[in-house]
Design a protein around this motif. Structure first.
Motif, short mmCIF file in Angstrom:
data_model
loop_
_atom_site.label_atom_id
_atom_site.label_comp_id
_atom_site.label_asym_id
_atom_site.label_seq_id
_atom_site.Cartn_x
_atom_site.Cartn_y
_atom_site.Cartn_z
N GLU A 57 0.84 -1.20 0.00
CA GLU A 57 0.00 0.00 0.00
C GLU A 57 0.88 1.25 0.00
O GLU A 57 1.84 1.36 0.74
CB GLU A 57 -0.91 0.01 1.23
CG GLU A 57 -1.94 1.12 1.18
CD GLU A 57 -2.95 1.03 2.32
OE1 GLU A 57 -3.46 2.09 2.71
OE2 GLU A 57 -3.22 -0.08 2.82
N GLY A 58 0.53 2.18 -0.88
CA GLY A 58 1.30 3.41 -0.99
C GLY A 58 2.36 3.36 -2.08
O GLY A 58 2.87 4.40 -2.49
N ALA A 59 2.72 2.17 -2.54
CA ALA A 59 3.71 2.03 -3.61
C ALA A 59 3.07 2.43 -4.93
O ALA A 59 1.86 2.32 -5.11
CB ALA A 59 4.24 0.61 -3.67
N THR A 60 3.87 2.87 -5.86
CA THR A 60 3.34 3.33 -7.15
C THR A 60 3.88 2.57 -8.35
O THR A 60 3.49 2.86 -9.47
CB THR A 60 3.64 4.83 -7.35
OG1 THR A 60 5.06 5.01 -7.32
CG2 THR A 60 2.97 5.68 -6.28
N HIS A 61 4.79 1.60 -8.12
CA HIS A 61 5.38 0.90 -9.26
C HIS A 61 4.35 0.00 -9.95
O HIS A 61 3.35 -0.38 -9.36
CB HIS A 61 6.59 0.07 -8.82
CG HIS A 61 6.24 -1.09 -7.93
ND1 HIS A 61 5.96 -0.95 -6.59
CD2 HIS A 61 6.10 -2.41 -8.21
CE1 HIS A 61 5.68 -2.14 -6.08
NE2 HIS A 61 5.75 -3.03 -7.05
#
Length: 93
Positions: free
Chosen positions: A7-11
């Motif tokens: 959660e919070g990652a953008t990859h």
């Protein structure tokens, strides 16, 4: 988007129809992405010195390719060493 992305990652990840297509995309990314300027600098320095770029040394320019950092570089170097006999220089001409 990866199924198990933190959660919070953008990859994101990409799917390819062949290994060649995946390698081509990887090389394009390395040759154009701002994060890989160090790799391209190392390659340019080798060429300016009249030497063929050393893939083991160039791998050191991939610190920003993966959040795994040095562990990723170590893995890439291991893959290169293991598969070096399968690699060939581009045809001259």
């Amino acid at each position: 988007m990866p199924e198990q992305r933190v959660e919070g990652a953008t990859h994101e990840v990409a799917a390819f129809s062949s290994v060649n297509e995946a390698v081509r995309a990887y090389l394009h990314n390395l040759n154009t992405g701002d994060a890989y300027n160090r790799l391209r600098t190392l390659r340019a320095q080798a060429r300016a010195a009249g030497k063929a770029p050393d893939p083991i040394a160039l791998a050191g320019g991939l610190t920003r390719y993966s959040e795994r950092g040095q562990e990723y570089i170590d893995d890439i170097r291991s893959i290169i060493r293991t598969n070096r006999r399968l690699m060939r220089a581009p045809a001259e001409g």
